[in-house]
Design a protein around this motif. Structure first.
Motif, PDB file in Angstrom:
ATOM      1  N   UNK A  71     -27.311   2.078  -2.986  1.00  0.00           N
ATOM      2  CA  UNK A  71     -26.762   3.103  -2.099  1.00  0.00           C
ATOM      3  C   UNK A  71     -26.327   4.317  -2.910  1.00  0.00           C
ATOM      4  N   UNK A  72     -26.246   5.453  -2.243  1.00  0.00           N
ATOM      5  CA  UNK A  72     -25.859   6.690  -2.917  1.00  0.00           C
ATOM      6  C   UNK A  72     -24.373   6.712  -3.248  1.00  0.00           C
ATOM      7  N   UNK A  73     -23.575   5.895  -2.567  1.00  0.00           N
ATOM      8  CA  UNK A  73     -22.135   5.887  -2.824  1.00  0.00           C
ATOM      9  C   UNK A  73     -21.585   4.473  -2.728  1.00  0.00           C
ATOM     10  N   UNK A  74     -20.285   4.364  -2.977  1.00  0.00           N
ATOM     11  CA  UNK A  74     -19.612   3.067  -2.956  1.00  0.00           C
ATOM     12  C   UNK A  74     -18.802   2.871  -1.672  1.00  0.00           C
ATOM     13  N   UNK A  75     -19.173   3.598  -0.622  1.00  0.00           N
ATOM     14  CA  UNK A  75     -18.424   3.515   0.633  1.00  0.00           C
ATOM     15  C   UNK A  75     -18.388   2.111   1.244  1.00  0.00           C
ATOM     16  N   UNK A  76     -19.460   1.292   1.139  1.00  0.00           N
ATOM     17  CA  UNK A  76     -19.355  -0.081   1.672  1.00  0.00           C
ATOM     18  C   UNK A  76     -18.204  -0.873   1.068  1.00  0.00           C
ATOM     19  N   UNK A  77     -17.961  -0.719  -0.241  1.00  0.00           N
ATOM     20  CA  UNK A  77     -16.836  -1.421  -0.877  1.00  0.00           C
ATOM     21  C   UNK A  77     -15.512  -0.825  -0.420  1.00  0.00           C
ATOM     22  N   UNK A  78     -15.446   0.502  -0.300  1.00  0.00           N
ATOM     23  CA  UNK A  78     -14.205   1.136   0.151  1.00  0.00           C
ATOM     24  C   UNK A  78     -13.883   0.738   1.584  1.00  0.00           C
ATOM     25  N   UNK A  79     -14.899   0.624   2.431  1.00  0.00           N
ATOM     26  CA  UNK A  79     -14.668   0.171   3.804  1.00  0.00           C
ATOM     27  C   UNK A  79     -14.234  -1.289   3.845  1.00  0.00           C
ATOM     28  N   UNK A  80     -14.807  -2.100   2.947  1.00  0.00           N
ATOM     29  CA  UNK A  80     -14.441  -3.520   2.912  1.00  0.00           C
ATOM     30  C   UNK A  80     -13.014  -3.716   2.435  1.00  0.00           C
ATOM     31  N   UNK A  81     -12.527  -2.827   1.561  1.00  0.00           N
ATOM     32  CA  UNK A  81     -11.180  -2.997   1.011  1.00  0.00           C
ATOM     33  C   UNK A  81     -10.113  -2.393   1.922  1.00  0.00           C
ATOM     34  N   UNK A  82     -10.538  -1.657   2.939  1.00  0.00           N
ATOM     35  CA  UNK A  82      -9.565  -1.006   3.834  1.00  0.00           C
ATOM     36  C   UNK A  82      -8.641  -1.996   4.544  1.00  0.00           C
ATOM     37  N   UNK A  83      -9.126  -3.152   5.036  1.00  0.00           N
ATOM     38  CA  UNK A  83      -8.195  -4.113   5.650  1.00  0.00           C
ATOM     39  C   UNK A  83      -7.080  -4.552   4.713  1.00  0.00           C
ATOM     40  N   UNK A  84      -7.377  -4.667   3.419  1.00  0.00           N
ATOM     41  CA  UNK A  84      -6.340  -5.011   2.461  1.00  0.00           C
ATOM     42  C   UNK A  84      -5.276  -3.917   2.394  1.00  0.00           C
ATOM     43  N   UNK A  85      -5.707  -2.665   2.466  1.00  0.00           N
ATOM     44  CA  UNK A  85      -4.767  -1.548   2.435  1.00  0.00           C
ATOM     45  C   UNK A  85      -3.915  -1.520   3.702  1.00  0.00           C
ATOM     46  N   UNK A  86      -4.548  -1.763   4.859  1.00  0.00           N
ATOM     47  CA  UNK A  86      -3.800  -1.803   6.120  1.00  0.00           C
ATOM     48  C   UNK A  86      -2.799  -2.954   6.113  1.00  0.00           C
ATOM     49  N   UNK A  87      -3.245  -4.106   5.615  1.00  0.00           N
ATOM     50  CA  UNK A  87      -2.336  -5.244   5.548  1.00  0.00           C
ATOM     51  C   UNK A  87      -1.180  -4.996   4.611  1.00  0.00           C
ATOM     52  N   UNK A  88      -1.455  -4.341   3.479  1.00  0.00           N
ATOM     53  CA  UNK A  88      -0.405  -4.067   2.493  1.00  0.00           C
ATOM     54  C   UNK A  88       0.714  -3.222   3.097  1.00  0.00           C
ATOM     55  N   UNK A  89       0.376  -2.329   4.005  1.00  0.00           N
ATOM     56  CA  UNK A  89       1.399  -1.491   4.637  1.00  0.00           C
ATOM     57  C   UNK A  89       2.290  -2.300   5.575  1.00  0.00           C
ATOM     58  N   UNK A  90       1.767  -3.446   6.032  1.00  0.00           N
ATOM     59  CA  UNK A  90       2.531  -4.270   6.964  1.00  0.00           C
ATOM     60  C   UNK A  90       3.264  -5.412   6.274  1.00  0.00           C
ATOM     61  N   UNK A  91       2.528  -6.201   5.478  1.00  0.00           N
ATOM     62  CA  UNK A  91       3.220  -7.324   4.836  1.00  0.00           C
ATOM     63  C   UNK A  91       3.769  -6.968   3.462  1.00  0.00           C
ATOM     64  N   UNK A  92       3.521  -5.756   2.966  1.00  0.00           N
ATOM     65  CA  UNK A  92       4.185  -5.136   1.820  1.00  0.00           C
ATOM     66  C   UNK A  92       3.886  -5.792   0.481  1.00  0.00           C
ATOM     67  N   UNK A  93       4.093  -7.107   0.358  1.00  0.00           N
ATOM     68  CA  UNK A  93       3.914  -7.750  -0.942  1.00  0.00           C
ATOM     69  C   UNK A  93       3.651  -9.239  -0.754  1.00  0.00           C
ATOM     70  N   UNK A  94       3.253  -9.878  -1.846  1.00  0.00           N
ATOM     71  CA  UNK A  94       3.143 -11.340  -1.892  1.00  0.00           C
ATOM     72  C   UNK A  94       4.278 -11.863  -2.764  1.00  0.00           C
ATOM     73  N   UNK A  95       4.915 -12.917  -2.318  1.00  0.00           N
ATOM     74  CA  UNK A  95       6.027 -13.468  -3.093  1.00  0.00           C
ATOM     75  C   UNK A  95       5.517 -14.142  -4.356  1.00  0.00           C
ATOM     76  N   UNK A  96       4.422 -14.878  -4.258  1.00  0.00           N
ATOM     77  CA  UNK A  96       3.911 -15.640  -5.403  1.00  0.00           C
ATOM     78  C   UNK A  96       2.439 -15.325  -5.633  1.00  0.00           C
ATOM     79  N   UNK A  97       1.962 -15.719  -6.802  1.00  0.00           N
ATOM     80  CA  UNK A  97       0.548 -15.549  -7.101  1.00  0.00           C
ATOM     81  C   UNK A  97      -0.310 -16.466  -6.231  1.00  0.00           C
ATOM     82  N   UNK A  98       0.237 -17.633  -5.867  1.00  0.00           N
ATOM     83  CA  UNK A  98      -0.492 -18.532  -4.967  1.00  0.00           C
ATOM     84  C   UNK A  98      -0.688 -17.877  -3.607  1.00  0.00           C
TER      85      UNK A  98
END
Length: 523
Positions: A435-462
Motif C-alpha cells: 500500500x502507498x501508506x500505513x493507514x490500515x495499521x493506523x485504523x487498526x490501532x484506533x480502537x486502542x486509542x479510544x479505549x485508552x481514553x476510557x479505561x486510562x491505564x492497565x494496573x498490571x502487565x498481565x
C-alpha cells in the motif's frame, strides 16, 4: 610628532576593527534571532491551526477528478498567485448529494420481532340506537421501537445417573451405571458463564466501556460483582482460551510477506522494569494485507518502544513491513521497510506556504492515481504505478532535493523527512501488494486509542497483555465480518471442552474466517 601620529592611526584602526567585529557579531545575533522569530511564528501559526482549524485532513468539497482542496481554512491560500496562467484558471465542479429516501421505520432490521397492539373503542354500543356496532376496518397509525432489557438467569447444571436394574440383580454381571457429563466451564469455580464473559469483554473492547462502569449495569441485571472480579475474569479468559487463537493467528501472520506495523503509547501502573507508573508503555499493532488471504490484526503490549520489541515479535520473519518514519523500523535482517506517504503529506501540510502546497499537491496526485488502481490485481497495479506514479515520485524527490530548504522551519523538516526515506517511499512502486501508506495499521490501532481514553491505564502487565489479546480478537473478527460477541460466546463455550493443546489443528475451525465461524457468527 610622527610617532604620535602613527600611534593615533593605529588606535583608530584598532577601534575600527573592534567596531567591525562588534557589528559582525550583532549581525550574526540578528540573523539568529530572525530565524528564531520565524520558527516561533511558524509554531504559533501551526498551534493556532491545530486549536481552531479543521481536525481532518479531508476537505469539504470534492473536485470532479477526485483532487481536494487543502487550503479552504487558510486565508493565505485564498488569493491567486501572481501569474497570468493561474490567475485566469477556472475550476468548475458539481456537488453530488444522495437522495434521502430512507424512512424512519427503515432503521429497524427485518428480523426484529413484531408486536401488534390493537386499540378498540372503550365501548361498541351505538350512542344513537343503542345497538351493537360492527368493525368496518383498521388503520396502522404508527410504528415505534421497544427495548426489552437483558435479564439474568441462574443456570444450574445437574448431572443425572442411571443404572441397569437387570444387571444389578445378576450377581455375575457388573453394575452398569451411566452419568450425564457437565461441560467444562471457561473458568473453574467461577459463576461467570460464557455469555457473561463474552458480554464483559465485548463491552470493554467493542463499546470501550471500562470495567468499573460495567459494575452498576451488572447489578441492575441481578449480578452483584466488582471491577476486580471483572478484571480477573477478562485476564483468565484471555490467557486460557483467547490466547491459543491469538498465537495460532500470529503463526499464520509470520508466513505472510507483507505487514503493516504501527505503535502507540499506553500506561501500566505496576511495571516490572522499576519505572514509575507514569512512564509510557506501548501497544504495537501488526496487520496483514487483504491480497495475502484473510486479514489478521494483532496487538502486542510492551514496556518500551525499542527495536528489540519488534525483533522479538517478528523473530524469523522475512518480508516487507509498511511503517512510518520511526527509527526502530530499520536494520533488521531479512526485512525491508516501505515508508508511508500519508506521513510525508502531513509534514508538507504543516508547512503553511506556497512550497508546502506544492509538496502536498505531489502527494495528492499520487493518491488520486491510487484510487484509480485500488481494485486492480497486484501485478496490474505495479504496471500502472510504474507508468504513471513513478514519474511523479521522481519529479517530487528531484524538486525537494534541489530546493533550498534550510533551518528548523516546517519546510526544512518536511524536506529532511522526505529525503531521509527515499528508498522506503519508492518501495510501493516495485510491488503492487504494498500500500502507498500505513493507514490500515493506523485504523487498526484506533480502537486502542479510544479505549485508552476510557479505561486510562492497565494496573498490571498481565492486564495489559489480556487487553492486547482481546483487541486482537476484536479487530480480526471485525476485519472478517464476524460478530465479535457471538464469536466470543462460541470460543468460550467450545474451547474449554476441546483438547486444543494436544490437538492444536482443531483451532483452524475456530479462526474468524473459517466456514464454521462464518456460518454461526457472521454479522
Amino acid at each position: 610628532m610622527v610617532n604620535a601620529s602613527s600611534n593615533n592611526k593605529n588606535q583608530h584602526e584598532k577601534l575600527i576593527r573592534l567596531l567591525e567585529e562588534q557589528l559582525a557579531h550583532s549581525n550574526q545575533q540578528n540573523e539568529a534571532l530572525s530565524k528564531q522569530i520565524e520558527s516561533l511564528t511558524e509554531q504559533v501559526r501551526h498551534l493556532t491551526k491545530l486549536l481552531y482549524g479543521s481536525k481532518t485532513e479531508k476537505s469539504k468539497y470534492n473536485i470532479p477528478d477526485g483532487q481536494t482542496s487543502l487550503f479552504d481554512e487558510d486565508p493565505s491560500f485564498s488569493e491567486s498567485e501572481q501569474t497570468e496562467e493561474q490567475s485566469q484558471q477556472t475550476i468548475s465542479f458539481t456537488v453530488v448529494r444522495k437522495a434521502k429516501n430512507k424512512k424512519r421505520n427503515d432503521s429497524l432490521n427485518e428480523n426484529v420481532e413484531i408486536k401488534a397492539i390493537h386499540h378498540h373503542p372503550e365501548d361498541t354500543i351505538c350512542d344513537c340506537c343503542q345497538g351493537q356496532m360492527v368493525e368496518i376496518g383498521s388503520k396502522m397509525v404508527r410504528e415505534e421501537a421497544e427495548f426489552i432489557p437483558a435479564k439474568m438467569k441462574k443456570v444450574q447444571h445437574i448431572e443425572h445417573a442411571y443404572e441397569c436394574k437387570n444387571c444389578k440383580g445378576d450377581i455375575s454381571q457388573k453394575a452398569q451405571i451411566k452419568r450425564g457429563k457437565v461441560p467444562q466451564p471457561p473458568i473453574l469455580r467461577s459463576i461467570a458463564g460464557p455469555s457473561v464473559l463474552a458480554k464483559v469483554i465485548y463491552d470493554k473492547f467493542a463499546q470501550y466501556l471500562p470495567l468499573y462502569r460495567q459494575v452498576k449495569e451488572w447489578e441492575r441485571y441481578g449480578l452483584n460483582t466488582n471491577d476486580k472480579n471483572l478484571s480477573n475474569w477478562v485476564i483468565r479468559a484471555a490467557h486460557d482460551w483467547l490466547f491459543p487463537i491469538y498465537d495460532h493467528m500470529k503463526h499464520l501472520m509470520m508466513s505472510k510477506s507483507i505487514l503493516h506495523v504501527d505503535e502507540t503509547y499506553g500506561q501500566i501502573i505496576n511495571r516490572s522494569d522499576g519505572k514509575p507508573g507514569q512512564s509510557n508503555a506501548y501497544n504495537w499493532v501488526y496487520r496483514s494485507v487483504p491480497s495475502q488471504g484473510p486479514v489478521i490484526a494483532l496487538f502486542q503490549c510492551s514496556l518500551s518502544r525499542a527495536r528489540s520489541v519488534l525483533e522479538r515479535f517478528i523473530d524469523g520473519y522475512s518480508g516487507t513491513i509498511i511503517c512510518d518514519g520511526y527509527s526502530a523500523y530499520d536494520k533488521i535482517d531479512g526485512v525491508t521497510f516501505a515508508n508511508c506517504w500519508a506521513h510525508v503529506r502531513r509534514y508538507w501540510l504543516k508547512a503553511n506556504s506556497k512550497n508546502g502546497r506544492i509538496g502536498v499537491n505531489y502527494c495528492d496526485n499520487l493518491y488520486r492515481l491510487e484510487r484509480q488502481f485500488k481494485h486492480l490485481a497486484p501485478s496490474k497495479r505495479r504496471k500502472e504505478r510504474q507508468k504513471y506514479s513513478k514519474p511523479i515520485v521522481e519529479e517530487f524527490l528531484d524538486w525537494v532535493e534541489k530546493s533550498p530548504f534550510y533551518g528548523k522551519n516546517a519546510l526544512a523538516k518536511a524536506a529532511d523527512y522526505t529525503l531521509n526515506r527515499v528508498n522506503g517511499l519508492k518501495a510501493f512502486l516495485m510491488d503492487g501488494r504494498i500500500e502507498i501508506d500505513n493507514n490500515p495499521a493506523e485504523n487498526a490501532i484506533r480502537p486502542n486509542v479510544l479505549g485508552r481514553k476510557n479505561w486510562l491505564f492497565s494496573v498490571s502487565e498481565a492486564g495489559a497483555k489480556a487487553n492486547a489479546i482481546c483487541l486482537s480478537i476484536a479487530e480480526t473478527a471485525k476485519a472478517n465480518s464476524v460478530d465479535f460477541y457471538l464469536y466470543l460466546v462460541k470460543l468460550l463455550t467450545d474451547l474449554p471442552n476441546l483438547d486444543i493443546h494436544r490437538n492444536p489443528e482443531v483451532l483452524n475451525q475456530y479462526l474468524p474466517w473459517s466456514k464454521k465461524i462464518q456460518v454461526e457468527c457472521s454479522k
